[in-house]
Write an enzyme that holds these catalytic residues in place. Structure first.
Site, PDB file in Angstrom:
ATOM      1  N   ASP A 135     -12.719   2.682   2.253  1.00 55.21           N
ATOM      2  CA  ASP A 135     -11.366   3.008   2.672  1.00 55.21           C
ATOM      3  C   ASP A 135     -10.962   4.321   2.009  1.00 55.21           C
ATOM      4  OD1 ASP A 135      -8.972   2.612   3.990  1.00 55.21           O
ATOM      5  OD2 ASP A 135      -8.093   1.399   2.386  1.00 55.21           O
ATOM      6  N   TYR A 137      -8.020   7.597   1.684  1.00 54.95           N
ATOM      7  CA  TYR A 137      -6.613   7.656   1.265  1.00 54.95           C
ATOM      8  C   TYR A 137      -6.160   9.039   1.685  1.00 54.95           C
ATOM      9  CZ  TYR A 137      -2.950   6.983  -2.444  1.00 54.95           C
ATOM     10  OH  TYR A 137      -1.795   6.812  -3.175  1.00 54.95           O
ATOM     11  N   HIS A 142       1.451   9.654   3.028  1.00 54.79           N
ATOM     12  CA  HIS A 142       1.360   8.320   2.417  1.00 54.79           C
ATOM     13  C   HIS A 142       1.133   8.425   0.908  1.00 54.79           C
ATOM     14  CE1 HIS A 142       0.265   4.143   1.717  1.00 54.79           C
ATOM     15  NE2 HIS A 142      -0.917   4.530   1.255  1.00 54.79           N
ATOM     16  N   GLN A 249      -1.617  -6.078  -6.138  1.00 49.22           N
ATOM     17  CA  GLN A 249      -2.173  -4.733  -6.339  1.00 49.22           C
ATOM     18  C   GLN A 249      -1.613  -4.071  -7.595  1.00 49.22           C
ATOM     19  OE1 GLN A 249      -1.823  -2.370  -2.800  1.00 49.22           O
ATOM     20  NE2 GLN A 249      -2.710  -0.528  -3.696  1.00 49.22           N
ATOM     21  N   TYR A 253      -4.635  -3.225 -10.391  1.00 56.59           N
ATOM     22  CA  TYR A 253      -5.394  -2.054  -9.925  1.00 56.59           C
ATOM     23  C   TYR A 253      -5.832  -1.064 -11.006  1.00 56.59           C
ATOM     24  CZ  TYR A 253      -2.012   1.808 -10.025  1.00 56.59           C
ATOM     25  OH  TYR A 253      -1.169   2.813 -10.414  1.00 56.59           O
TER      26      TYR A 253
END
Lengths: 429, 429
Positions: A135, A137, A142, A249, A253
């Site tokens: 994934d 980013y 964002h 998260q 994280y």
């Protein structure tokens, strides 16, 4: 070899809606269970699913070098391994078979009965066995929103962000096709007013509006893929909902990244739209704001103009549009992502999936997650039924749709639609 | 069902060294290429590799429910899917076949010729197709060393560390068996005296001394595995060298964790030692320093006493022992790791691999990485040939060995041995 399947003047003899995501110029690939409980590889035109295994057995792919069982499989991995030349031959041939001027299949009722299914006769499966899932980013908007909310509005982007298409490894085993419901995850979270964590259902389940690309066998251990060759190894794209549990998260994280906050589920649209079908919608990425290192510099346009929209549908209620975004907003493109991923020699195989990261635009109505849309829960979102949402509620259905449009030409992805169920209850023994 | 294969009094009719890692009480599983270029599943006793596919075809597994082709495969995944009861039946049977009191195979020269190989006749392969690979961070000593070096000696452990078996997803595609060399990776790093990153070969290539366990199909999407059932889903263990590029890691890892710093290669020992074989070496984990949430509390002893040692061998030179550690030092055990990994419903499948994280002890000669042994490069390590190392040099070979010992009983893992080659040079076209 030209991509004759893309000819915008081509029409099909199949009876299909004018505004379909799946005109004869699309020809995506997927895997489905048929009315006879057989799993096969297929394509879709309008609202017809087409059994490619049956078409192949009936000789319609004669002259194309394909093994006999290439479509009689429960994943596309082997077909994808055959490479771009083969994908293109097959896609062009499918366009010919269903072309309005070709009567061969059209006039053979037996063959049509064997090959064609209506959508209610099939059940879509995972199109590939995902070997590895990454994934990225790659949306500056964002990353800036997240940095503003959780760190420092004046230094929202971390120092590496404009130099590296930041990414991390995700979990392949929990990638599921559209229509499979997802349970609200449980896990550890740390309340703001406590030094100790607590265990329970996540209170901040979120979606992330993403797209993912599927690769073919690209390189061997040790061997980098140059940025301008990267597209040769990309088969196609899907819509991708990267389900996230924000409270889990936040606690877990550091320092190694998101883990249980993400790996309970990721949902994809089941038809892989090929890069060939997307070719007419090629467009430029945003201009780099920093000088790039040479391995990330590319020639030409490497992004695609794909309209995206997210909807939330409460149990028994109407769909509410939450956000409209576009794939082209992404700062880093797929070629840069793949070149970066392999610059250290990391091997990429057929069926690997690489997601974009949440695709947010610059305006508040184009943000790609509830976290951003409700600004961390501070601005609840009003729905048509008068209720509010900060995050996703139990029994809400999240729907993402995507399509390219150019005058009358439309190539779409259909949708990824999944319902959030309450926490899993173990069956009594 | 008792684990008769573990009987310490059992001897084999095979001629094997007294101090072997692979006595008849071990019976690990692996995959190898034979002198006839056939890939098969096998086991090892002493310095003999044994073709289980051939043994099965010759009827030696009669009475055990196995499909005909279960060992004629290029991975153990399907055999592992058969579950613990089957693994145990097969392992007990192999012990019987090679038992000193059993003459059936011993006296059949034809069968022996078919079934037995010397180690120089075979080439070990990856034992499983790794669906998903997770790396934990379960050594308190290692996490403390890293936190001390890179953050704050007074707050070396992050707040979540004593509550969560912290882990992250890694890359499956670059997990390779012992003996496969690894190229020094290239990538982005940011020199301390610059605001901009540079591109080039990593200057800080490191090993990490780890072990990994291999799972069977454990749960469905949504379904957690209770901590006291977790061991039912663990097939066995291997030695694991988590190759790392520290300078790439430092620049890339915020906020989503290590990526290219890790995914260029991870090397494993090729024989999976079963949990049944390790049963006599069960021991306690360190006592938790914080009250655990209930899903992480377990009954009994869930760790294992496994001696570990790392060696570095310069090109053409001698082996230098760099570190001696032990698996039992790990703060979090495998049952806790698996319970945590699935508490949110993340599905775990046959062939998934979960590594421990670097296994460091409390003394300086028990640290599991060069980063710790040379304390970030500040204390170079002297080798027997007079040279020094801060990190791994080109053409150095890193070797990790591990074994359990209890009086005269020894169960070992063999070794994972891999050479670091210089940066990959693309072949001229």
């Amino acid at each position: 070899m030209s991509i004759t399947a893309n000819d915008p003047k081509r029409k099909t003899w199949l009876d299909i809606p004018g505004d379909t995501d799946f005109p004869i110029q699309n020809i995506p690939f997927g895997v489905f269970l048929t009315r006879d409980d057989v799993i096969t590889i297929g394509t879709r035109i309008g609202d017809f699913a087409i059994d490619l295994g049956a078409l192949h057995q009936l000789g319609y792919f004669e002259g194309i070098p394909l093994t006999d069982d290439i479509f009689l499989q429960d994943t596309l991995n082997d077909f994808i391994s055959d490479g771009k030349k083969t994908w293109r031959l097959v896609r062009n041939r499918i366009a010919d078979i269903f072309d309005a001027n070709n009567t061969k299949l059209k006039d053979n009722q037996d063959h049509r009965n064997t090959v064609l299914f209506t959508l209610d006769e099939i059940e879509m499966q995972m199109p590939v066995q995902v070997g590895d899932y990454t994934d990225f980013y790659s949306s500056k908007e964002h990353a800036t929103n997240i940095g503003t909310m959780f760190r420092d509005p004046d230094n929202a982007l971390l120092p590496n962000w404009l130099h590296i298409p930041v990414g991390y490894h995700g979990r392949s085993s929990s990638i599921i096709p559209s229509e499979i419901p997802v349970h609200r995850p449980q896990g550890q979270t740390k309340p703001a007013d406590s030094d100790e964590p607590v265990f329970g259902p996540s209170q901040r389940v979120d979606f992330e509006l993403e797209m993912a690309f599927v690769t073919t066998d690209a390189n061997h251990l040790g061997e980098p893929i140059p940025v301008d060759e990267a597209e040769d190894y990309i088969f196609g794209m899907v819509l991708f909902n990267d389900w996230s549990a924000r409270d889990i998260q936040k606690w877990e994280y550091v320092p190694l990244g998101p883990f249980l906050a993400k790996n309970f589920a990721s949902s994809i649209s089941p038809w892989i739209v090929t890069m060939d079908a997307l070719e007419p919608f090629r467009t430029a990425s945003p201009k780099p704001e920093k000088e790039l290192l040479p391995y990330l510099k590319y020639k030409g346009e490497k992004s695609f103009d794909i309209n995206l929209e997210v909807f939330l549908q409460p149990e028994g209620g109407e769909e509410n549009s939450l956000s409209k975004s576009n794939f082209k907003y992404l700062y880093w493109n797929m070629s840069q992502q793949l070149a970066h991923h392999t610059v250290n020699g990391c091997p990429v195989n057929s069926g690997d999936m690489m997601a974009s990261g949440t695709i947010s635009g610059s305006s508040e109505d184009s943000y790609g997650s509830m976290l951003e849309l409700s600004w961390g829960g501070k601005k609840p979102i009003k729905l048509k039924d008068g209720s509010e949402r900060k995050f996703v509620n139990d029994n809400d259905t999240v729907i993402m749709r995507g399509f390219c449009q150019n005058g009358n030409s439309r190539i779409g992805f259909g949708e990824v639609k999944s319902k959030l169920l309450p926490v899993y209850e173990p069956k009594k023994k």
